[in-house]
Design a protein around this motif. Structure first.
Motif, PDB file in Angstrom:
ATOM      1  N   MET A 541     -22.134  44.440 -29.152  1.00 29.07           N
ATOM      2  CA  MET A 541     -20.734  44.075 -29.316  1.00 29.07           C
ATOM      3  C   MET A 541     -20.571  42.894 -30.266  1.00 29.07           C
ATOM      4  SD  MET A 541     -19.462  46.473 -27.678  1.00 29.07           S
ATOM      5  CE  MET A 541     -17.839  45.962 -28.224  1.00 29.07           C
ATOM      6  N   VAL A 542     -21.503  41.948 -30.244  1.00 30.18           N
ATOM      7  CA  VAL A 542     -21.454  40.839 -31.203  1.00 30.18           C
ATOM      8  C   VAL A 542     -21.579  41.381 -32.628  1.00 30.18           C
ATOM      9  CG1 VAL A 542     -22.718  38.829 -32.060  1.00 30.18           C
ATOM     10  CG2 VAL A 542     -22.258  39.053 -29.620  1.00 30.18           C
ATOM     11  N   CYS A 543     -22.492  42.319 -32.841  1.00 25.06           N
ATOM     12  CA  CYS A 543     -22.665  42.908 -34.177  1.00 25.06           C
ATOM     13  C   CYS A 543     -21.406  43.646 -34.626  1.00 25.06           C
ATOM     14  CB  CYS A 543     -23.855  43.856 -34.179  1.00 25.06           C
ATOM     15  SG  CYS A 543     -25.463  43.049 -33.955  1.00 25.06           S
ATOM     16  N   THR A 549     -14.611  42.097 -38.574  1.00 29.18           N
ATOM     17  CA  THR A 549     -13.994  41.074 -39.429  1.00 29.18           C
ATOM     18  C   THR A 549     -13.982  41.499 -40.891  1.00 29.18           C
ATOM     19  OG1 THR A 549     -16.111  39.922 -39.701  1.00 29.18           O
ATOM     20  CG2 THR A 549     -14.717  39.245 -37.853  1.00 29.18           C
ATOM     21  N   LEU A 550     -14.840  42.447 -41.257  1.00 26.58           N
ATOM     22  CA  LEU A 550     -14.901  42.916 -42.639  1.00 26.58           C
ATOM     23  C   LEU A 550     -14.037  44.151 -42.864  1.00 26.58           C
ATOM     24  CD1 LEU A 550     -18.766  42.559 -43.166  1.00 26.58           C
ATOM     25  CD2 LEU A 550     -16.985  40.937 -43.828  1.00 26.58           C
ATOM     26  N   LEU A 554     -11.925  50.889 -40.096  1.00 26.79           N
ATOM     27  CA  LEU A 554     -13.061  51.791 -40.280  1.00 26.79           C
ATOM     28  C   LEU A 554     -14.057  51.640 -39.131  1.00 26.79           C
ATOM     29  CD1 LEU A 554     -14.898  52.390 -43.619  1.00 26.79           C
ATOM     30  CD2 LEU A 554     -16.219  51.831 -41.594  1.00 26.79           C
ATOM     31  N   VAL A 555     -14.347  50.402 -38.731  1.00 26.60           N
ATOM     32  CA  VAL A 555     -15.343  50.171 -37.681  1.00 26.60           C
ATOM     33  C   VAL A 555     -14.820  50.643 -36.329  1.00 26.60           C
ATOM     34  CG1 VAL A 555     -16.688  48.424 -36.459  1.00 26.60           C
ATOM     35  CG2 VAL A 555     -16.368  48.256 -38.940  1.00 26.60           C
ATOM     36  N   LYS A 556     -13.572  50.352 -36.020  1.00 21.15           N
ATOM     37  CA  LYS A 556     -13.019  50.777 -34.736  1.00 21.15           C
ATOM     38  C   LYS A 556     -13.019  52.290 -34.610  1.00 21.15           C
ATOM     39  CE  LYS A 556     -10.122  46.779 -33.618  1.00 21.15           C
ATOM     40  NZ  LYS A 556      -8.742  46.306 -33.341  1.00 21.15           N
ATOM     41  N   VAL A 584     -19.341  50.034 -44.348  1.00 18.69           N
ATOM     42  CA  VAL A 584     -18.668  48.774 -44.677  1.00 18.69           C
ATOM     43  C   VAL A 584     -19.153  48.261 -46.028  1.00 18.69           C
ATOM     44  CG1 VAL A 584     -18.460  46.352 -44.011  1.00 18.69           C
ATOM     45  CG2 VAL A 584     -18.180  48.133 -42.298  1.00 18.69           C
ATOM     46  N   ALA A 585     -20.471  48.353 -46.280  1.00 13.12           N
ATOM     47  CA  ALA A 585     -21.010  47.914 -47.565  1.00 13.12           C
ATOM     48  C   ALA A 585     -20.444  48.759 -48.706  1.00 13.12           C
ATOM     49  CB  ALA A 585     -22.534  48.003 -47.542  1.00 13.12           C
TER      50      ALA A 585
END
Length: 694
Positions: A541-543, A549-550, A554-556, A584-585
């Motif tokens: 979860m930290v990762c 934040t970026l 897309l991540v969600k 993300v990259a």
């Protein structure tokens, strides 16, 4: 040795059936449509070149060369076998080296025969460099004479590629396919002196992404951290206590992937995981040992670790089972500290009680005119009373309000301890002993209720504790429900046995000393494998929060559906995290090329291609590929396509007086690469029932 394979690009293999001739060939093989040519998902070279959606292909098992004469012999035998089995499917044999992707083929369907041929060279003939020359080649191969009897339908696709030196290192290539899905000969012209095929004006665009992003720093950190904490532990000096500030922001269950039971918010558990993820490998064990030592120090000094309030809906302390087990343990430790410092018992009226009652008075509001106001001064002096229950009065004294008692603070154990208690309960001999263990909380609530409401009856307690068991009869009078009114119901026995005792004088709900010490020892005694398992979800979860934040959306979206249900769930999560890192990259890299197209770039990264563009998006993409001005009419461009593909189809002209010869039904595919490679594939249909034409 030869290798046969049957290719089916549709929805299953059809049953064998007699061919119905030319119409069957048209319907079932779709050679005379542009669908397979225009589709970006054409799965085989033959499907794109000849338009066939199913076929049989014979290749050499050892990738050896099949000479042309041998290929024709094999093809004849294959075609005879296909006809004898009433299988109207094209048959192909690979010719020459497999690298050339050259084939010869045949289809026999009743009195209809289709011959397939293809060839390639490393030099584009000057006569075939433009559409006008390809039309002449098509006419010559099919013998389209006399002129005017047929129509030629054309499909065209150009591929433009951004070179590697024009792209960030995370991107291998970006392709733009511009397509003209179908037009008749003469509608659009391309010859050595003029072209109507301007990519900026092409009806269809498709932007494709090919990634070279391989670095996954967060995933590597996560995997390395899990590996380091499993190493054998020798004597380790932990980080000093002053290094740690364990209390953090209020956590909440993670709504992104609740199946993993993570948290949102920086907590004591997130703090140590943050340190472990970013620390040098040799410091990992020192960080963990130091954190556990700090946990021990806070327990012995009775200082809260999480400092979380009770559950707002139940008032209970302890574990939230929607969180991971390690976090539940910290919640239970805080609950024990809360009980030991006096927070878990109802105390005598103090200034804090005054504030509580004042807050309650504000919440209840002022009584309506004519109503008997709550006797706040008496309530402040009453022990064990939380508030008056609005609109409820004692059944034995309608002038006396029903009061909500202050009960013992309930503590929810962590899920592993709950399972242990259930096992103990199932192993208890005797019904009475089992009932006594299960009814301890109910008995305590009855004692508190009797203390706060002298003269109360069981019916009063039911109206507060279990409102659904207080029902209205036909005359509008309240009464106990059927199950509650039975004298065999346990509630009657407990009510008769309960004495009025306030919560502060009752035994503690649990042995806070023993449970708190057990929690700290649980952390101290975790083996390396157990520690890795307990830290995985917080670390994951930290990762993911760092990635969010970026690129939040897309991540969600990429995390939806993850859960800990399968045996390899940790591997699945790591793979998903690595995939999201690369996405993300890629998104960040593409945003440098097209900073004004976040929606398009996100879709390109998620689906690897985009086919729908607004006018502004077309202009922005064209500006990069073709040096096209963002405003103004489309111009001729200097960019050279990496690949040009054409398909030409002949059909009967409806206005022609004479019928089209059967041999003049056909299809030709041609491709021209920027490097000079030229390929052409022809399918020619012949009706054997027609007399020869001279």
């Amino acid at each position: 040795f030869f290798f046969f394979f049957f290719f089916q690009a549709e929805d299953g293999i059809r049953d064998a059936q007699e061919s119905r001739g030319l119409g069957d060939v048209y319907k079932r093989q779709e050679m005379f449509s542009l669908e397979n040519f225009l589709s970006d998902d054409a799965p085989h070279t033959l499907a794109r070149r000849f338009g066939v959606s199913q076929f049989i292909c014979l290749t050499h098992a050892d990738a050896d060369i099949i000479e042309a004469d041998e290929a024709n012999t094999l093809l004849s035998a294959l075609a005879v076998a296909s006809q004898n089995t009433s299988c109207a499917v094209p048959c192909f044999v690979a010719v020459h080296s497999p690298a050339k992707k050259a084939f010869c083929g045949m289809l026999g369907a009743g009195e209809i025969m289709v011959r397939f041929d293809c060839s390639s060279s490393n030099d584009i003939p000057s006569s075939a460099r433009h559409l006008s020359g390809l039309l002449d080649m098509f006419a010559a191969r099919l013998g389209l004479q006399p002129a005017g009897l047929c129509q030629v339908h054309i499909g065209a696709r150009f591929c433009f590629t951004l070179s590697r030196n024009e792209l960030p290192p995370e991107i291998e290539s970006v392709e733009l396919w511009t397509s003209w899905p179908g037009f008749q000969e003469g509608r659009l012209v391309e010859n050595p002196v003029h072209t109507d095929l301007h990519p900026m004006e092409a009806p269809l665009w498709c932007l494709k992404l090919h990634s070279s992003a391989t670095q996954r720093p967060l995933t590597c950190k996560l995997v390395d951290m899990l590996s380091r904490v499993q190493q054998p532990r020798g004597p380790v000096v932990g980080l000093p206590l002053e290094h740690w500030q364990l209390q953090g922001s209020k956590p909440a269950p993670c709504q992104i992937c609740p199946g993993l039971r993570g948290t949102t918010g920086h907590t004591a558990l997130d703090l140590v995981v943050d340190e472990l993820l970013d620390a040098p490998p040799e410091d990992a064990l020192a960080i963990w040992v130091g954190w556990v030592e700090c946990l021990r120090q806070r327990w012995e000094s009775r200082s809260a670790v999480l400092a979380l309030p009770p559950n707002p809906s139940t008032g209970a302390l302890g574990a939230d089972h929607s969180m991971c087990l390690a976090f539940q343990k910290l919640q239970l430790l805080d609950a024990c500290i809360h009980l030991l410092t006096g927070g878990g018992q109802a105390a005598e009226a103090t200034s804090d009680d005054d504030e509580l009652f004042e807050d309650a008075s504000d919440a209840w509001g002022s009584p309506a005119e004519g109503d008997s106001p709550p006797i706040l001064e008496s309530l402040r002096g009453q022990l064990g009373v939380k508030r008056d229950l609005p609109g409820l009065w004692l059944l034995s004294d309608p002038n006396q309000p029903l009061r909500e008692p202050r009960t013992r603070v309930q503590v929810v154990l962590s899920e592993d301890l709950v399972m242990e208690e259930q096992e103990v309960l199932l192993g208890t001999d005797g019904q009475e002993a089992r009932v006594a263990q299960q009814s301890d909380g109910l008995r305590s609530d009855m004692q508190c209720f009797k203390f706060a409401n002298p003269g109360a009856q069981l019916e009063d307690f039911v109206r507060w504790h279990s409102p659904r068991d207080w029902v209205q009869d036909d005359q509008g009078q309240g009464k106990l429900s059927e199950r509650m009114s039975s004298q065999d119901n346990l509630w009657h026995q407990l009510w008769s046995e309960s004495e009025p005792i306030r919560a502060s004088e009752q035994p503690a709900v649990l042995d806070a000393h023993a449970y708190g010490e057990a929690v700290v020892q649980w952390f101290e005694c975790l083996s390396g494998e157990e520690l890795a398992e307990q830290l995985f979800v917080p670390a994951f979860m930290v990762c993911t929060r760092r990635l969010i934040t970026l690129q939040e959306g897309l991540v969600k979206d990429g995390l939806m559906g993850l859960s800990a249900g399968s045996e390899d769930w940790m591997d699945v999560c790591c793979d998903r995290l690595g995939h999201l890192e690369m996405m993300v990259a890629e998104t960040s890299a593409l945003s440098k090329i097209w900073p004004g197209l976040p929606r398009t770039m996100s879709a390109l990264v998620a689906k690897r291609k985009v086919q729908q563009f607004s006018d502004d998006e077309r202009s922005a993409v064209g500006h990069v590929f073709f040096d096209q001005e963002l405003a103004g009419p489309p111009r001729s461009i200097a960019a050279v396509p990496e690949l040009r593909e054409f398909v030409l189809l002949s059909s009967q002209d409806p206005h022609a007086v004479q019928p089209l010869y059967s041999g003049q039904h056909g299809r030709m595919y041609a491709s021209q690469s920027r490097g000079g490679q030229f390929s052409v594939a022809t399918a020619k249909l012949t009706d054997l029932s027609e007399p020869p034409r001279y």
